[in-house]
Design a protein around this motif. Sequence first.
Motif, mmCIF file in Angstrom:
data_model
loop_
_atom_site.group_PDB
_atom_site.id
_atom_site.type_symbol
_atom_site.label_atom_id
_atom_site.label_comp_id
_atom_site.label_asym_id
_atom_site.label_seq_id
_atom_site.Cartn_x
_atom_site.Cartn_y
_atom_site.Cartn_z
ATOM 1 N N ASN A 29 15.561 -1.676 -6.340
ATOM 2 C CA ASN A 29 15.248 -0.191 -5.903
ATOM 3 C C ASN A 29 13.477 -0.561 -5.587
ATOM 4 N N MET A 30 12.754 -0.981 -5.424
ATOM 5 C CA MET A 30 10.987 -1.059 -4.340
ATOM 6 C C MET A 30 11.874 -0.759 -3.477
ATOM 7 N N PHE A 31 12.275 -1.792 -3.234
ATOM 8 C CA PHE A 31 12.113 -2.697 -1.340
ATOM 9 C C PHE A 31 13.828 -0.932 -0.972
ATOM 10 N N ALA A 32 14.199 -0.555 -1.505
ATOM 11 C CA ALA A 32 14.980 0.466 -1.185
ATOM 12 C C ALA A 32 13.952 1.698 -1.217
ATOM 13 N N ARG A 33 13.459 2.253 -1.406
ATOM 14 C CA ARG A 33 12.679 3.414 -2.154
ATOM 15 C C ARG A 33 11.859 3.018 -0.758
ATOM 16 N N TYR A 34 10.732 2.380 -0.955
ATOM 17 C CA TYR A 34 10.026 1.981 0.532
ATOM 18 C C TYR A 34 10.078 3.047 1.668
ATOM 19 N N ARG A 35 11.583 1.589 1.635
ATOM 20 C CA ARG A 35 12.878 1.856 3.250
ATOM 21 C C ARG A 35 12.971 3.061 3.437
ATOM 22 N N GLN A 36 12.759 4.207 2.430
ATOM 23 C CA GLN A 36 13.189 5.334 2.694
ATOM 24 C C GLN A 36 11.890 6.177 2.733
ATOM 25 N N GLY A 37 10.522 5.151 2.604
ATOM 26 C CA GLY A 37 9.639 5.820 2.730
ATOM 27 C C GLY A 37 8.566 6.937 1.778
ATOM 28 N N ALA A 38 9.025 5.607 0.424
ATOM 29 C CA ALA A 38 8.413 6.466 -0.993
ATOM 30 C C ALA A 38 6.527 5.543 -0.633
ATOM 31 N N ARG A 65 0.286 -3.763 -7.423
ATOM 32 C CA ARG A 65 1.304 -5.028 -7.592
ATOM 33 C C ARG A 65 2.405 -4.293 -7.488
ATOM 34 N N VAL A 66 3.032 -3.194 -6.588
ATOM 35 C CA VAL A 66 3.757 -2.699 -5.806
ATOM 36 C C VAL A 66 3.987 -3.643 -4.600
ATOM 37 N N LYS A 67 2.274 -3.188 -3.747
ATOM 38 C CA LYS A 67 2.285 -4.056 -2.502
ATOM 39 C C LYS A 67 2.410 -5.275 -2.551
ATOM 40 N N ARG A 68 1.940 -6.263 -3.919
ATOM 41 C CA ARG A 68 2.414 -7.476 -3.863
ATOM 42 C C ARG A 68 3.631 -7.649 -4.460
ATOM 43 N N ILE A 69 4.833 -6.910 -4.794
ATOM 44 C CA ILE A 69 5.906 -7.071 -4.609
ATOM 45 C C ILE A 69 6.410 -7.067 -3.698
ATOM 46 N N LEU A 70 6.269 -6.400 -2.925
ATOM 47 C CA LEU A 70 6.704 -5.478 -1.555
ATOM 48 C C LEU A 70 7.152 -7.139 -0.827
ATOM 49 N N SER A 95 8.375 -4.506 8.711
ATOM 50 C CA SER A 95 8.578 -3.445 9.701
ATOM 51 C C SER A 95 7.462 -1.934 10.121
ATOM 52 N N LEU A 96 7.676 -1.992 8.419
ATOM 53 C CA LEU A 96 7.302 -0.049 7.793
ATOM 54 C C LEU A 96 5.940 -0.527 7.863
ATOM 55 N N LYS A 97 5.332 -1.721 6.870
ATOM 56 C CA LYS A 97 4.116 -1.461 6.833
ATOM 57 C C LYS A 97 3.330 -1.213 7.524
ATOM 58 N N GLU A 99 3.638 -0.418 10.398
ATOM 59 C CA GLU A 99 3.878 0.495 11.191
ATOM 60 C C GLU A 99 2.874 1.924 10.782
ATOM 61 N N LYS A 100 2.863 1.471 9.534
ATOM 62 C CA LYS A 100 1.690 2.492 8.169
ATOM 63 C C LYS A 100 0.556 1.858 8.461
ATOM 64 N N GLN A 101 -0.160 0.713 8.849
ATOM 65 C CA GLN A 101 -1.495 0.556 9.014
ATOM 66 C C GLN A 101 -1.621 0.621 11.091
ATOM 67 N N THR A 102 -0.913 0.898 11.688
ATOM 68 C CA THR A 102 -1.578 1.071 13.256
ATOM 69 C C THR A 102 -3.120 1.531 12.866
ATOM 70 N N THR A 103 -4.041 0.603 13.251
ATOM 71 C CA THR A 103 -5.723 0.924 13.638
ATOM 72 C C THR A 103 -5.646 1.864 14.253
ATOM 73 N N LYS A 104 -6.670 2.750 14.620
ATOM 74 C CA LYS A 104 -7.292 3.407 15.734
ATOM 75 C C LYS A 104 -8.548 3.026 16.219
ATOM 76 N N THR A 105 -8.505 2.723 17.580
ATOM 77 C CA THR A 105 -9.123 2.326 17.944
ATOM 78 C C THR A 105 -10.647 3.124 18.874
ATOM 79 N N PRO A 106 -11.572 3.296 18.475
ATOM 80 C CA PRO A 106 -12.202 4.586 18.839
ATOM 81 C C PRO A 106 -11.989 4.817 20.409
ATOM 82 N N LEU A 107 -12.243 5.657 21.415
ATOM 83 C CA LEU A 107 -12.330 6.370 22.717
ATOM 84 C C LEU A 107 -13.676 5.630 22.751
ATOM 85 N N TYR A 108 -14.158 6.788 22.525
ATOM 86 C CA TYR A 108 -15.575 6.974 21.991
ATOM 87 C C TYR A 108 -16.316 7.170 20.843
#
Length: 144
Positions: A29-38, A65-70, A95-97, A99-108
Motif C-alpha cells: 500500500n505504501m509503494f502504491a500510494r507513493y506512486r499515486q503522489g502521497a 521510517r516510511v522513506k527507509r521502507i520505500l 524515479s519519483l523520488k 524527480e522530487k529531489q531536483t535541486t535548483k542551481t542558482p543562476l546568480y
Amino acid sequence: MKNRKIPFGYMMKQGEIRICEQEACEVRNMFARYRQGASYAALAKDLTERRVCFLPGEYQWNKHRVKRILEDERYCASTVFPPLITQAELRAVHSLKEEKQTTKTPLYCGPKLCVIAADDHCIGYTISAVPRNGNVSAVPYLLN
C-alpha cells in the motif's frame, strides 16, 4: 527506540523468514500510494492514525521510517527475503523520488539577492542580514 531485526513486512517463523501478510499489505500500500503522489509525511500520518503496529506496542510512524521502507531493495531483490513488490514498482518509486529531489542551481547569488531557475520562470530571493544564529532569512518573489 527499539530496532526491528528484519524488515517490516516479514517475520521469523520456525527459523525461516516468511512474509507477514498484514504488514506486507501495508508495504504494498505504501509503494502504491507513493506512486499515486502521497508524500512520506502523509503516509506516516495515515499509518499512525490507523495504529499500524511497527513494533510491539509502537504505533508512531514518521516520514523517515516510511522513506527507509520505500528505499529498501530487499522488498524485491533479495535472496534472503521473499519478494513483496516487483522490480518495476521499486524503480517507479525511486524515479519519483529522484524527480522530487531536483535541486535548483542558482543562476546568480550575491550579497543581497539569489536567483534560481524554476521551470519557465525565475525566482529571486532577497537575503536579509544574517543573524548571530546563522539562519538566513530569504523572501521569494517572481522575477518574470
